[in-house]
Write a protein that holds these residues in place. Sequence first.
Motif, PDB file in Angstrom:
ATOM      1  N   GLY A  41      16.582  13.220  55.724  1.00 17.08           N
ATOM      2  CA  GLY A  41      16.856  14.510  56.340  1.00 17.08           C
ATOM      3  C   GLY A  41      18.155  15.156  55.875  1.00 17.08           C
ATOM      4  N   LEU A  42      18.911  14.481  55.023  1.00 16.25           N
ATOM      5  CA  LEU A  42      20.175  15.012  54.508  1.00 16.25           C
ATOM      6  C   LEU A  42      19.980  15.522  53.084  1.00 16.25           C
ATOM      7  CD1 LEU A  42      22.614  12.213  55.748  1.00 16.25           C
ATOM      8  CD2 LEU A  42      22.070  14.388  56.876  1.00 16.25           C
ATOM      9  N   THR A  43      20.880  16.391  52.660  1.00 15.65           N
ATOM     10  CA  THR A  43      20.833  16.946  51.305  1.00 15.65           C
ATOM     11  C   THR A  43      21.833  16.211  50.431  1.00 15.65           C
ATOM     12  OG1 THR A  43      20.231  19.110  52.195  1.00 15.65           O
ATOM     13  CG2 THR A  43      21.115  19.059  49.947  1.00 15.65           C
ATOM     14  N   TYR A  44      21.361  15.699  49.300  1.00 16.40           N
ATOM     15  CA  TYR A  44      22.225  14.967  48.376  1.00 16.40           C
ATOM     16  C   TYR A  44      23.033  15.920  47.498  1.00 16.40           C
ATOM     17  CZ  TYR A  44      21.025  10.024  48.773  1.00 16.40           C
ATOM     18  OH  TYR A  44      20.909   8.720  49.186  1.00 16.40           O
ATOM     19  N   PHE A  45      24.227  15.466  47.120  1.00 18.01           N
ATOM     20  CA  PHE A  45      25.048  16.155  46.137  1.00 18.01           C
ATOM     21  C   PHE A  45      25.839  15.102  45.373  1.00 18.01           C
ATOM     22  CE2 PHE A  45      27.537  15.924  49.993  1.00 18.01           C
ATOM     23  CZ  PHE A  45      28.821  15.628  49.584  1.00 18.01           C
ATOM     24  N   THR A  46      26.414  15.509  44.263  1.00 14.45           N
ATOM     25  CA  THR A  46      27.199  14.594  43.443  1.00 14.45           C
ATOM     26  C   THR A  46      28.570  15.201  43.189  1.00 14.45           C
ATOM     27  OG1 THR A  46      27.234  13.298  41.401  1.00 14.45           O
ATOM     28  CG2 THR A  46      26.368  15.519  41.249  1.00 14.45           C
ATOM     29  N   LEU A  47      29.516  14.341  42.917  1.00  9.75           N
ATOM     30  CA  LEU A  47      30.852  14.767  42.510  1.00  9.75           C
ATOM     31  C   LEU A  47      31.398  13.735  41.551  1.00  9.75           C
ATOM     32  CD1 LEU A  47      33.385  13.091  44.198  1.00  9.75           C
ATOM     33  CD2 LEU A  47      32.122  14.183  46.036  1.00  9.75           C
ATOM     34  N   ARG A  48      32.336  14.167  40.739  1.00 11.04           N
ATOM     35  CA  ARG A  48      32.965  13.278  39.761  1.00 11.04           C
ATOM     36  C   ARG A  48      34.462  13.220  40.020  1.00 11.04           C
ATOM     37  NH1 ARG A  48      29.694  12.413  35.029  1.00 11.04           N
ATOM     38  NH2 ARG A  48      27.722  13.462  35.318  1.00 11.04           N
ATOM     39  N   VAL A  49      35.031  12.043  39.820  1.00 14.21           N
ATOM     40  CA  VAL A  49      36.478  11.851  39.888  1.00 14.21           C
ATOM     41  C   VAL A  49      36.890  11.330  38.512  1.00 14.21           C
ATOM     42  CG1 VAL A  49      38.396  10.689  41.017  1.00 14.21           C
ATOM     43  CG2 VAL A  49      36.355  11.293  42.354  1.00 14.21           C
ATOM     44  N   THR A  50      37.669  12.131  37.800  1.00 11.29           N
ATOM     45  CA  THR A  50      38.089  11.760  36.450  1.00 11.29           C
ATOM     46  C   THR A  50      39.579  11.438  36.443  1.00 11.29           C
ATOM     47  OG1 THR A  50      36.378  13.094  35.422  1.00 11.29           O
ATOM     48  CG2 THR A  50      38.271  12.546  34.054  1.00 11.29           C
ATOM     49  N   VAL A  51      39.924  10.320  35.830  1.00 13.32           N
ATOM     50  CA  VAL A  51      41.306   9.891  35.659  1.00 13.32           C
ATOM     51  C   VAL A  51      41.627  10.009  34.178  1.00 13.32           C
ATOM     52  CG1 VAL A  51      42.946   7.994  35.920  1.00 13.32           C
ATOM     53  CG2 VAL A  51      41.090   8.279  37.582  1.00 13.32           C
ATOM     54  N   GLU A  52      42.723  10.685  33.848  1.00 16.07           N
ATOM     55  CA  GLU A  52      43.124  10.877  32.453  1.00 16.07           C
ATOM     56  C   GLU A  52      44.529  10.332  32.256  1.00 16.07           C
ATOM     57  OE1 GLU A  52      42.570  14.459  29.466  1.00 16.07           O
ATOM     58  OE2 GLU A  52      44.171  14.891  30.887  1.00 16.07           O
ATOM     59  N   ASN A  53      44.726   9.644  31.147  1.00 12.79           N
ATOM     60  CA  ASN A  53      46.039   9.093  30.810  1.00 12.79           C
ATOM     61  C   ASN A  53      46.621   9.886  29.654  1.00 12.79           C
ATOM     62  OD1 ASN A  53      48.293   7.601  30.261  1.00 12.79           O
ATOM     63  ND2 ASN A  53      47.215   5.686  29.864  1.00 12.79           N
ATOM     64  N   ARG A  54      47.669  10.635  29.930  1.00 16.54           N
ATOM     65  CA  ARG A  54      48.365  11.379  28.885  1.00 16.54           C
ATOM     66  C   ARG A  54      49.719  10.737  28.583  1.00 16.54           C
ATOM     67  NH1 ARG A  54      48.184  17.540  30.073  1.00 16.54           N
ATOM     68  NH2 ARG A  54      47.170  17.806  28.076  1.00 16.54           N
ATOM     69  N   GLY A  55      49.912   9.532  29.116  1.00 14.82           N
ATOM     70  CA  GLY A  55      51.166   8.817  28.919  1.00 14.82           C
ATOM     71  C   GLY A  55      51.178   8.020  27.631  1.00 14.82           C
ATOM     72  N   ALA A  56      52.213   7.180  27.469  1.00 16.84           N
ATOM     73  CA  ALA A  56      52.419   6.434  26.236  1.00 16.84           C
ATOM     74  C   ALA A  56      51.823   5.024  26.264  1.00 16.84           C
ATOM     75  CB  ALA A  56      53.915   6.341  25.953  1.00 16.84           C
ATOM     76  N   ARG A  57      51.465   4.502  27.443  1.00 18.25           N
ATOM     77  CA  ARG A  57      50.925   3.138  27.515  1.00 18.25           C
ATOM     78  C   ARG A  57      49.664   3.125  28.370  1.00 18.25           C
ATOM     79  NH1 ARG A  57      52.071   0.077  32.044  1.00 18.25           N
ATOM     80  NH2 ARG A  57      53.230   1.166  33.642  1.00 18.25           N
ATOM     81  N   HIS A  58      48.843   2.074  28.197  1.00 15.11           N
ATOM     82  CA  HIS A  58      47.612   1.993  28.987  1.00 15.11           C
ATOM     83  C   HIS A  58      47.934   1.616  30.430  1.00 15.11           C
ATOM     84  CE1 HIS A  58      47.900  -2.339  28.078  1.00 15.11           C
ATOM     85  NE2 HIS A  58      47.165  -2.494  29.156  1.00 15.11           N
TER      86      HIS A  58
END
Length: 174
Positions: A41-58
């Motif tokens: 009885g509910l309506t599905y939806f999706t979302l994305r969470v993106t993590v980006e590394n713009r730094g110098a180390r992992h």
Amino acid sequence: MYEPNVVGDWHEYDEHAGLRVRVHRLMPAEPPRGRDDAAEGLTYFTLRVTVENRGARHLGIHLEDGQVDVRLGPDGESAFVDWRSSQFIEGFDVYPLRRATAVLYAAGAEAALAQVAVQVQLRVEEEWTERRLWAGGVGLHEEVVAAGPCAAGREGLAHQVSDYLRDQAEPGTA
């Protein structure tokens, strides 16, 4: 007053140089593994969470169930999050100039999907970051919100969301 990010906005973390995160692609969708019986009885939806590394180390990133909270409608009721169909970031090293994305499937009453709030708390290198909030709605066009680097449209929408939340918190104001 703390103003939430608008869906599509990047948020940079001061405590982890170069690390940024965003909630985006909030849209109607059906989960890949089929509907969960608890979401009948509910309506599905999706979302994305993106993590980006713009730094110098992992950096080692964790974004698992329990670290994302999805709320719907003017009363902020909890959405049903389909953990079985969702894809998380579990102990992944994000190297410089790379990204990792979690895909969440959730469901709620169709009338409440115009107002969605998503709170994210990352764990980076075994340390918890501050919780951050994104506001938006299913059916709102993200490209209008995050049109360009000038952010003039985003500021307007962010202030509208902030004003709305402030009005809801103060009874008796219209």
